[in-house]
Design a protein around this motif. Sequence first.
Motif: not given
Length: 196
Positions: A102-108, A125-128, A168-171
């Motif tokens: 699944r894809t999740h967000h890290l709200c930093t 808000r990186p998306v992983l 995949r990692v975006d951010g």
Amino acid sequence: MTRLILASASRVRATMLRAAGLDFDIIPAHADEAATKEAMNGEDPLDIAQCLAEIKAQAISATHRGAAVIGADQMLVCGPDLFDKPRDLDEARGHLARLRGRTHHLCTAAVIVQDGTVLWRHTERPVLTMRDFSDRFIDTYLAAIGDDALLSVGAYQLEGRGAHLFERVDGDFFSILGLPLLPLLAFLRHRDIIEA
């Protein structure tokens, strides 16, 4: 020179700041995070993370006059669910099982407070996306990292073995680790708190 304080017990945040050559003290703030999360239930997790970061920085700023206090927080969001740090390895196993495939967000969020005034705020808000690994892989991973799985909200450490969990990692990498380091350093240089 302005004293710099990190209002966090996070080993990873402290390591990032030390690696960047900063001279700072660590004074963890003990905020009632559960109460804040409950009071802000239904609000944007990025706003909750920012509020928690500010509460921590304000708490330390109140007793350390003149210091620039860094507060930071992070919320993991996957679908409608917010995740907290796992309390034990069984809960860490459950986190990883729920996040896999699944894809999740890290709200930093990070703030700097001086004498009760917020000088700087920053959010990311990186998306992983985790790959679809097996239960056996989860067990092998947790056996390898042990209680370190309890140090992060997602039970992973991207800077180490946790990289194997992802497809995949975006951010921003530093924000994923828990602190938007480059914008933070830019602000500290701009205010002459560190050398430009």
